[in-house]
Write a protein that holds these residues in place. Sequence first.
Motif, PDB file in Angstrom:
ATOM      1  N   ARG A  87      -8.018  -2.382   9.971  1.00 53.91           N
ATOM      2  CA  ARG A  87      -8.304  -1.017  10.441  1.00 53.91           C
ATOM      3  C   ARG A  87      -7.857  -0.807  11.899  1.00 53.91           C
ATOM      4  NH1 ARG A  87     -12.626   0.295   6.926  1.00 53.91           N
ATOM      5  NH2 ARG A  87     -12.786   2.338   7.861  1.00 53.91           N
ATOM      6  N   GLU A 130     -17.013   8.245  10.178  1.00 56.48           N
ATOM      7  CA  GLU A 130     -17.348   7.451   8.997  1.00 56.48           C
ATOM      8  C   GLU A 130     -18.850   7.218   8.881  1.00 56.48           C
ATOM      9  OE1 GLU A 130     -16.271   3.138   8.624  1.00 56.48           O
ATOM     10  OE2 GLU A 130     -14.577   4.024   7.604  1.00 56.48           O
ATOM     11  N   TYR A 162      -1.626   6.709   1.848  1.00 52.18           N
ATOM     12  CA  TYR A 162      -2.930   6.109   2.149  1.00 52.18           C
ATOM     13  C   TYR A 162      -2.934   5.535   3.574  1.00 52.18           C
ATOM     14  CZ  TYR A 162      -6.844   2.830   1.939  1.00 52.18           C
ATOM     15  OH  TYR A 162      -7.994   2.137   2.211  1.00 52.18           O
ATOM     16  N   LEU A 163      -1.868   4.831   3.934  1.00 44.90           N
ATOM     17  CA  LEU A 163      -1.791   4.234   5.271  1.00 44.90           C
ATOM     18  C   LEU A 163      -1.806   5.302   6.371  1.00 44.90           C
ATOM     19  CD1 LEU A 163       0.914   1.464   4.663  1.00 44.90           C
ATOM     20  CD2 LEU A 163      -1.545   1.146   4.849  1.00 44.90           C
ATOM     21  N   LYS A 180      -8.926   9.486  -1.036  1.00 45.55           N
ATOM     22  CA  LYS A 180      -9.241   8.204  -0.432  1.00 45.55           C
ATOM     23  C   LYS A 180      -8.564   8.113   0.935  1.00 45.55           C
ATOM     24  CE  LYS A 180      -9.404   3.315  -1.582  1.00 45.55           C
ATOM     25  NZ  LYS A 180      -8.729   2.260  -2.342  1.00 45.55           N
ATOM     26  N   ARG A 181      -9.390   7.996   1.961  1.00 46.48           N
ATOM     27  CA  ARG A 181      -8.833   7.981   3.314  1.00 46.48           C
ATOM     28  C   ARG A 181      -9.108   6.655   3.987  1.00 46.48           C
ATOM     29  NH1 ARG A 181      -6.755  12.283   5.360  1.00 46.48           N
ATOM     30  NH2 ARG A 181      -7.221  14.329   4.522  1.00 46.48           N
ATOM     31  N   ILE A 182      -8.325   6.402   5.009  1.00 41.22           N
ATOM     32  CA  ILE A 182      -8.535   5.211   5.826  1.00 41.22           C
ATOM     33  C   ILE A 182      -8.703   5.674   7.266  1.00 41.22           C
ATOM     34  CG2 ILE A 182      -6.077   4.786   6.281  1.00 41.22           C
ATOM     35  CD1 ILE A 182      -6.684   1.820   5.879  1.00 41.22           C
ATOM     36  N   SER A 183      -9.506   4.950   8.021  1.00 38.78           N
ATOM     37  CA  SER A 183      -9.691   5.349   9.421  1.00 38.78           C
ATOM     38  C   SER A 183      -9.871   4.102  10.278  1.00 38.78           C
ATOM     39  CB  SER A 183     -10.927   6.239   9.553  1.00 38.78           C
ATOM     40  OG  SER A 183     -12.061   5.531   9.116  1.00 38.78           O
ATOM     41  N   PRO A 189      -4.919  -1.455   6.387  1.00 39.01           N
ATOM     42  CA  PRO A 189      -6.009  -1.289   5.415  1.00 39.01           C
ATOM     43  C   PRO A 189      -7.088  -2.353   5.515  1.00 39.01           C
ATOM     44  CG  PRO A 189      -3.990  -2.022   4.344  1.00 39.01           C
ATOM     45  CD  PRO A 189      -3.636  -1.739   5.759  1.00 39.01           C
ATOM     46  N   LYS A 190      -6.760  -3.523   6.022  1.00 43.44           N
ATOM     47  CA  LYS A 190      -7.758  -4.591   6.114  1.00 43.44           C
ATOM     48  C   LYS A 190      -8.402  -4.639   7.509  1.00 43.44           C
ATOM     49  CE  LYS A 190      -8.243  -9.572   5.418  1.00 43.44           C
ATOM     50  NZ  LYS A 190      -7.482 -10.818   5.215  1.00 43.44           N
ATOM     51  N   SER A 244      -5.424   8.660   7.983  1.00 43.66           N
ATOM     52  CA  SER A 244      -6.547   8.757   8.934  1.00 43.66           C
ATOM     53  C   SER A 244      -6.567  10.126   9.595  1.00 43.66           C
ATOM     54  CB  SER A 244      -6.432   7.671  10.002  1.00 43.66           C
ATOM     55  OG  SER A 244      -5.524   8.038  10.990  1.00 43.66           O
ATOM     56  N   TYR A 284       0.827  -1.222   0.000  1.00 47.36           N
ATOM     57  CA  TYR A 284       0.000   0.000   0.000  1.00 47.36           C
ATOM     58  C   TYR A 284       0.855   1.262   0.000  1.00 47.36           C
ATOM     59  CZ  TYR A 284      -3.946  -3.028   0.979  1.00 47.36           C
ATOM     60  OH  TYR A 284      -4.904  -3.994   0.888  1.00 47.36           O
TER      61      TYR A 284
END
Lengths: 63, 467
Positions: B338, A47, A37-38, B15-18, B335-336, A41, A33
Amino acid sequence: MNAFEFMGLLCWIGAAVLVLWMVVDFFKVNITYDENYLLSSLEGHDEITEQEKKHRREREARA
Amino acid sequence: MTDQNTTSTESAPEKRISLLTVLGPAHVWALGVGIVLVGEYMGYNFSIGKGGALGSLISCWFIGLLYTCVAMVDSEVSATVASAGGQYSQAKHIVGPLMAFNVGLYLVFAYTMLEAADALVVGDLMVEAAHDFGFAGLDPKPFVVFTIAILAWLNYRGVFMTLTVNFIITAVAFVAIFVLFFAAQGWTPGVALHHKELLTKLPYGWLGVVAAFQFAIWYYLGIEGTCQAAEEVRSVSRALPLGTITGMMTLLIAATVTWYCTTGLVPWEYLGVSIIPQYDAARAFGNPIVKFVMFIGTLFSSLASANGTISDAARAWFAMARDRYLPVWFGAVHPKYRTPYRSIVFLIPVAISFGFTGLLDQVITFSILSGLLGYTFMSINMFKFRRQWPLGTIRRGYVHPFHPFPAITLFLLCCVTYFATYLGYGMELLALMTFYIAASVWFHFHRYKYVKRGDQFTMAWPRPQGY
């Protein structure tokens, strides 16, 4: 070797397997990745509210 | 003061991750009570060694008052500052960066050392069990390492499963406390519980009672950890206050029943130095089923506590890294699953190294002191929070009653507990304070230049009053 010493040996093996699993997955994720992106947050990022808004917009669009 | 509405949204990728928002009040309860309940199985009894059985009970209730104030104050602020990092994030928004850095360190050290202490107890418990079966001299290290590894793995794989497991094992450990009570017919004094013969006057007088405050903290240490899950609960304003305050009620009951049963079974002189007092009480009771239940209770409570502390320490470390108080690399989300996976993995060897010291009381003392510094901050924080954002200016999920009395009570009880710690562990207190002062100097002169000052304030609050 008594039963407790055998359990101790199993614990060493179990711990090694689990740590190895984490380390492999850790490097796999880091390589696969994009770093931005990682690290993307945000504190307090809600969300569910975003999803609810999205669903509301979709419902309104359908209506 | 920096504009609180400034965020990095504009320059950030789309594109975000949380962290995953999946937890409910039961998970919050499991996190808080899970961390603490081990204190009802070990550690609290050192307060009996300091002040005698009655001194421990007095300190148990006074410290219960301290933690009730913690739960009230924390519920109000956490339900408003809904962010991983808990008190660290509160300090960042309400007090300032240096306080936030220190509070973050208190959290990481309190939880990581508690995790190590829990793993040590699992190891000691296995040694005792082996001894009971006639195998003396068992090495506890593999059990310590396996405990940390499997719980870290669980945390790595996701917060929902982690805290669901915590709920189950915490509930079993809680019920186990009552198994001893019912087996010993706690409602009929003299049958198995011999308080009349075993309870003495205060052996070291009222100074002993004050000295007992330090270890009475063990009855409740960690309940404030609930707010670390703020970013992952579905409804912060409902789940956090509900989980925290029901957790505190659970602990007050568990602490009193624990004290009642163990002091009726084991003389205070022995109980005050025991490593696994509940298990020893079950040995004294003599029933093999109760002994087995206490073994399971001690094991499960230690696992639940270690599990919760891994979760909390990793989130505090993660939150600090995300704001660049620490290298930003630690602020990554898996990513998987979280989860803050880099922080979880990084803290494994730290916990294991504390665990390998084998110095249970020293590790506990450092954990308690770090926690105590955090509670002192909370009382000051509450005053600033209400002054800068008075009621009605921002939306609060929960408003605690009788302000400012809980904050004042909390501060005063913290001062008494510092004095108690000084009586027993003055050198450790000085060593820890020196460490935090040195860390503060490092942060001020070196680390703070990396912090993106505007980006760290994410709450959509109005400008605080007075600025």
